[in-house]
Scaffold this active site. Structure first.
Site, PDB file in Angstrom:
ATOM      1  N   GLU A  65       0.834  -1.211   0.000  1.00  0.00           N
ATOM      2  CA  GLU A  65       0.000   0.000   0.000  1.00  0.00           C
ATOM      3  C   GLU A  65       0.865   1.256   0.000  1.00  0.00           C
ATOM      4  O   GLU A  65       0.603   2.206  -0.736  1.00  0.00           O
ATOM      5  CB  GLU A  65      -0.939   0.030   1.210  1.00  0.00           C
ATOM      6  CG  GLU A  65      -2.216  -0.741   1.046  1.00  0.00           C
ATOM      7  CD  GLU A  65      -3.202  -0.122   0.066  1.00  0.00           C
ATOM      8  OE1 GLU A  65      -2.933   0.939  -0.529  1.00  0.00           O
ATOM      9  OE2 GLU A  65      -4.253  -0.731  -0.118  1.00  0.00           O
ATOM     10  N   GLU A  72       2.155   6.296  -7.100  1.00  0.00           N
ATOM     11  CA  GLU A  72       1.139   7.252  -7.549  1.00  0.00           C
ATOM     12  C   GLU A  72       1.636   8.689  -7.427  1.00  0.00           C
ATOM     13  O   GLU A  72       1.448   9.493  -8.347  1.00  0.00           O
ATOM     14  CB  GLU A  72      -0.157   7.069  -6.764  1.00  0.00           C
ATOM     15  CG  GLU A  72      -0.910   5.818  -7.150  1.00  0.00           C
ATOM     16  CD  GLU A  72      -2.234   5.675  -6.410  1.00  0.00           C
ATOM     17  OE1 GLU A  72      -2.536   6.530  -5.548  1.00  0.00           O
ATOM     18  OE2 GLU A  72      -2.954   4.727  -6.709  1.00  0.00           O
TER      19      GLU A  72
END
Length: 123
Positions: A65, A72
């Protein structure tokens, strides 16, 4: 050139974890599930080996994660507009999280399946 101090290295790492927790809903969701799984581990008295698998699954999901968040952010910084390679990078990072989460579910079922079924009186 002298390297950064250990305290700065750990502070930066902690800031990254806090950033992920503060800004990413899925990091918070996975953290909540991790707390539930650890609580279940204590309630059901799972073995040391089972703890190793549960904790490995939890940390794998959390690490992927955080890496997904990093990918991102880097992609958005490098190419803020929609681009096929940017999409590929983000989708691949998200795919890694999905695989880790599926692994965690499988581990959870293997470790907690029988104890939960016994607790429910189904075995």
């Amino acid at each position: 050139m002298k390297g950064r101090s250990w305290s700065l290295v750990f502070r930066n790492a902690a800031e990254g974890i806090v950033y992920g927790f503060r800004t990413q809903r899925n990091v918070r969701v996975h953290s909540g599930v991790a707390v539930i799984m650890c609580s279940a581990g204590f309630v059901f008295g799972i073995s040391r080996t089972d703890w190793m698998f549960v904790l490995a699954a939890i940390f794998l999901v959390m690490v992927t994660e955080l890496m997904n968040t990093a990918v991102e952010a880097a992609v958005d910084l490098a190419h803020p507009h929609i681009h096929p390679l940017a999409k590929a990078a983000k989708d691949t990072a998200a795919g890694a999280v999905l695989l880790a989460a599926v692994f965690a579910v499988v581990i959870g079922c293997m470790v907690f399946g029988k104890p939960v079924l016994n607790w429910l009186g189904l075995l």
